[in-house]
Structures are given as C-alpha cells and as structure tokens.
Design a protein around this motif. Structure first.
Motif, short mmCIF file in Angstrom:
data_model
loop_
_atom_site.label_atom_id
_atom_site.label_comp_id
_atom_site.label_asym_id
_atom_site.label_seq_id
_atom_site.Cartn_x
_atom_site.Cartn_y
_atom_site.Cartn_z
N PHE A 80 0.56 -1.20 0.04
CA PHE A 80 0.03 -0.01 0.03
C PHE A 80 0.88 1.36 -0.01
CE2 PHE A 80 -2.32 3.29 1.81
CZ PHE A 80 -3.62 3.28 1.72
N ARG A 81 0.76 2.03 -0.87
CA ARG A 81 1.46 3.52 -1.14
C ARG A 81 0.42 4.50 -0.81
NH1 ARG A 81 7.00 2.74 -0.83
NH2 ARG A 81 7.58 0.77 -2.41
N GLY A 82 0.58 5.26 0.59
CA GLY A 82 -0.12 6.09 0.71
C GLY A 82 0.53 7.71 1.04
N THR A 83 -0.35 8.50 1.21
CA THR A 83 0.56 10.13 1.49
C THR A 83 1.07 9.87 3.06
OG1 THR A 83 -1.68 10.91 0.59
CG2 THR A 83 -0.16 12.36 1.75
N TYR A 84 0.62 9.17 3.88
CA TYR A 84 0.96 9.24 5.21
C TYR A 84 1.86 7.98 5.40
CZ TYR A 84 -1.53 13.49 5.61
OH TYR A 84 -2.01 14.70 5.43
N TYR A 85 1.36 6.82 5.12
CA TYR A 85 1.90 5.35 5.49
C TYR A 85 2.03 4.60 4.17
CZ TYR A 85 -0.62 7.02 9.73
OH TYR A 85 -0.77 7.70 10.76
N ASP A 86 2.99 3.77 4.24
CA ASP A 86 3.30 2.83 3.35
C ASP A 86 3.49 1.26 3.93
OD1 ASP A 86 3.61 4.61 1.20
OD2 ASP A 86 5.78 5.04 1.56
N ALA A 87 2.94 0.40 3.06
CA ALA A 87 3.31 -0.93 3.53
C ALA A 87 3.91 -1.47 2.24
CB ALA A 87 1.98 -1.68 4.06
N VAL A 88 4.98 -2.05 2.42
CA VAL A 88 5.81 -2.92 1.37
C VAL A 88 5.85 -4.37 1.63
CG1 VAL A 88 7.64 -2.83 -0.21
CG2 VAL A 88 6.95 -0.62 0.75
N GLU A 89 4.88 -5.21 0.76
CA GLU A 89 5.11 -6.58 0.83
C GLU A 89 4.90 -7.07 2.55
OE1 GLU A 89 5.56 -9.34 -1.34
OE2 GLU A 89 4.60 -7.49 -2.48
N ALA A 90 4.04 -6.24 3.10
CA ALA A 90 3.81 -6.41 4.42
C ALA A 90 3.02 -7.87 4.69
CB ALA A 90 2.73 -5.42 5.18
N ARG A 91 3.67 -8.64 5.68
CA ARG A 91 2.94 -10.10 5.80
C ARG A 91 2.21 -9.88 6.85
NH1 ARG A 91 6.77 -15.19 8.25
NH2 ARG A 91 5.17 -16.67 7.73
N MET A 92 1.01 -10.66 6.46
CA MET A 92 0.00 -10.97 7.45
C MET A 92 -0.49 -12.09 7.44
SD MET A 92 -1.20 -8.68 9.81
CE MET A 92 -0.24 -7.44 9.03
N GLU A 93 0.16 -13.12 8.24
CA GLU A 93 -0.23 -14.67 8.01
C GLU A 93 -0.30 -15.11 9.66
OE1 GLU A 93 1.59 -18.30 5.51
OE2 GLU A 93 2.69 -16.51 5.82
N PRO A 94 -1.02 -16.20 10.05
CA PRO A 94 -2.03 -16.64 9.24
C PRO A 94 -3.35 -15.75 8.79
CG PRO A 94 -2.45 -17.41 11.35
CD PRO A 94 -1.21 -16.37 11.45
N GLY A 95 -3.51 -14.60 9.40
CA GLY A 95 -4.56 -13.70 9.19
C GLY A 95 -5.65 -13.56 10.18
N CYS A 96 -6.69 -13.26 10.30
CA CYS A 96 -7.72 -13.17 11.55
C CYS A 96 -8.47 -14.52 11.72
CB CYS A 96 -8.75 -12.09 11.15
SG CYS A 96 -7.83 -10.25 11.04
N VAL A 97 -8.88 -14.83 12.99
CA VAL A 97 -9.84 -15.59 13.18
C VAL A 97 -11.30 -15.35 12.52
CG1 VAL A 97 -10.90 -16.97 15.09
CG2 VAL A 97 -8.49 -16.27 15.23
N GLN A 98 -11.73 -14.17 12.84
CA GLN A 98 -12.82 -13.65 12.28
C GLN A 98 -12.70 -13.48 10.78
OE1 GLN A 98 -15.11 -11.07 15.38
NE2 GLN A 98 -12.96 -10.86 15.98
N GLN A 99 -13.47 -13.87 9.94
CA GLN A 99 -13.30 -13.34 8.46
C GLN A 99 -14.46 -12.73 8.09
OE1 GLN A 99 -10.94 -15.19 6.44
NE2 GLN A 99 -9.95 -15.30 8.32
N PRO A 100 -14.04 -11.89 7.02
CA PRO A 100 -12.73 -11.62 6.57
C PRO A 100 -11.58 -11.18 7.18
CG PRO A 100 -14.29 -10.20 5.44
CD PRO A 100 -14.97 -11.06 6.33
#
Length: 303
Positions: free
Chosen positions: A154-174
């Motif tokens: 994600f490329r934003g004005t204030y915040y970036d995330a570059v290949e940010a890993r989010m694993e295994p994800g949330c218990v609550q879906q999505p």
C-alpha cells in the motif's frame, strides 16, 4: 434490545484488574473495552498500562465476552505493526476482538511524542486524513489472508506498506470487525464504507464543565445520528445494517448516578437508534467515580 458493555480503564496492575474483566463477563455484559492512550488527560497521574497487552491479558482470563479498544488511533500507532497486533489479539481471544478506532485527539498523546508544529499534535485536518488512510490500509492488510494474499503493498500519503506479511490472518473472517468513530462528513463516509459498528460518545456537545447541558447532549447525539443516516443513504448502505455504540461517562447525563437514572438514559439512547451502550467500570475517586453497586444493578445477568 440494547446490548450493554463496560469500559475498564488500564489503571491497575493486571493482577488486580483481572477480577474486573472476569466480573464484567460474570455480570453478562456483551463486550468489555479499554482506552488506548500513552497518557490520559482524565487521569494525569498514577498507573497507566498499555491497551494491547491489557486486552491480551483480559482474553486469557475470560471466555465469552467480546473485547475491544475504545478507541485506538493513528496518533501513535502505525497501521502495519498495529495490524499484526490486531491479528494477534483476535487469535488470543479466539475471535472475540473488536477494533474500536478513531482519529485521535489533540493534546496529551502527541505532547509525549513531541510532534506537530506546536508539540501538541497534527492539525484536525491532518488527523482526519491520517485516520481515513490508516483505515484503508488496516482493511487491506487484515483482509489479505481471506483474499488469498499473505503479503500486501500500500502506498499512501502518510503510510506505506511494502510486502507487509499478515499470516495466518484473522480468526474472524474476512477480518476483525471495525468499530469506527467519526462525526464529520468525510469520517462518516469512512464509517459507512468500512465499519461493522459506528462509535460515538456523549461528549459531542462538549465535556462536562465547559457549558453543555443535558439538552445540548441529546441534541448533539440526535444531530450526528441523522447525519450518519444521510451518509448511509447517499452511499447506498441501509442504515439498519450499521450497529451504533454510545460510550457514556463525562457528560451531564450522569448515567451511572443510580439504576433509575441509567434506565432513563438507556431508554433515550435506544430511542435514538443506538444498539450498544457502554458505561465505565466504577472507580473509587476522580474520573468515572460512581457508586459501585450501580454496575451490579444494571448488569444483564441481574435483569
């Protein structure tokens, strides 16, 4: 029927506070929350603990009650590491975590970090922009696993995330549910787009001691509730699909003065369309000092 919750301030060592979280569950409250601040103007002196650690600890001593922040903000939380903490809290609570999130305020937290042109924090405009952008990135990161992505950019004005890993994800879906706080037009559009709950508090007309009356408080709540309905209609969302939570505590409503007073306020809150109502766990003195017996008297388990 109005769902009731309780806000437990993180002002006690957890060996003492654990009993409060367990008691909230025993009393049948639907959800329990804590404030997310570095420092809190309402209690400027004395112990003050971190919200994420407090909620992880609360998850370990409870089984049913939902747990959440009321509210976290981008004032001092970057969305990438915070998304990992949210995912971890959802895991620790086995799917009971709710993210309460807002734009944050001008003052104490910013003052500790020394940012902003005057050391008091960003302008209201920048706080709003950072809030909306951080909601977008949190939504993308936390939905990643459900959408088949273990990494997100994600490329934003204030915040970036570059290949940010989010694993295994949330218990609550999505992803974990978002309870978003906002009152202005742009903020309410973010609520309507992303939230599973809207959060407001009863100080919309100003805090106690600054002049608002009980009538002012009800007028302000009714006005912003109508604004939310209007934004829902403009954005094509049925207002009935958006639960609404009201936090009470520092307004002239004096909600926890007695059981009779609570019943009166709760009735009016429900008439305004709120689905959830949160009171503060009684403190002996200072901010939120109320008769301890009132919490037991209003508890769902004792209804």
């Amino acid at each position: 029927m109005l769902r009731l919750g309780v806000c437990v301030l993180p002002d006690r060592p957890f060996r003492e506070a654990a009993a409060r979280w367990r008691r909230a569950e025993e009393l049948g409250f639907e959800h329990a929350w804590t404030y997310d601040h570095i420092t809190f103007s309402g209690i400027p002196d004395g112990p003050w603990y971190d919200a994420v650690t407090t909620l992880a600890s609360a998850a370990a001593v409870t089984e049913r009650i939902k747990l959440g922040t009321l509210v976290a903000s981008p004032n001092f939380r970057h969305p990438v590491p915070f998304a990992q903490e949210i995912m971890s809290l959802d895991d620790a609570s086995e799917g009971r975590f709710i993210l309460g999130y807002g734009a944050g305020s001008y003052g104490p937290d910013a003052r500790v970090l020394g940012y902003g042109p005057d050391g008091e924090g960003w302008s209201a405009k920048e706080r709003g922009e950072r809030y909306r952008e951080s909601v977008e990135i949190l939504d993308r990161l936390l939905r990643g696993a459900a959408e088949g992505r273990t990494r997100s950019t994600f490329r934003g004005t204030y915040y970036d995330a570059v290949e940010a890993r989010m694993e295994p994800g949330c218990v609550q879906q999505p992803r974990v549910p978002f309870g978003l706080a906002a009152t202005g037009p742009l903020g309410l559009r973010t609520v309507v787009k992303h939230a599973q709950m809207w959060i407001a508090d009863d100080t919309l007309a100003g805090r106690d001691g600054e002049g608002p009356t009980e009538t002012d408080t009800w007028t302000a709540l009714e006005r912003v509730s109508r604004k939310l309905d209007e934004v829902c209609e403009k954005e094509g969302r049925d207002p009935a699909t958006l639960p609404r939570l009201l936090l009470t505590g520092l307004s002239p409503l004096r909600t926890m003065e007695s059981k009779a007073r609570f019943d009166d306020v709760a009735g009016r809150v429900e008439e305004l369309g709120f689905t959830d109502f949160v009171v503060h766990y009684p403190r002996e003195s200072g901010a939120y000092a109320t008769p301890a017996h009132v919490l037991d008297e209003i508890a769902p388990a004792n209804a």
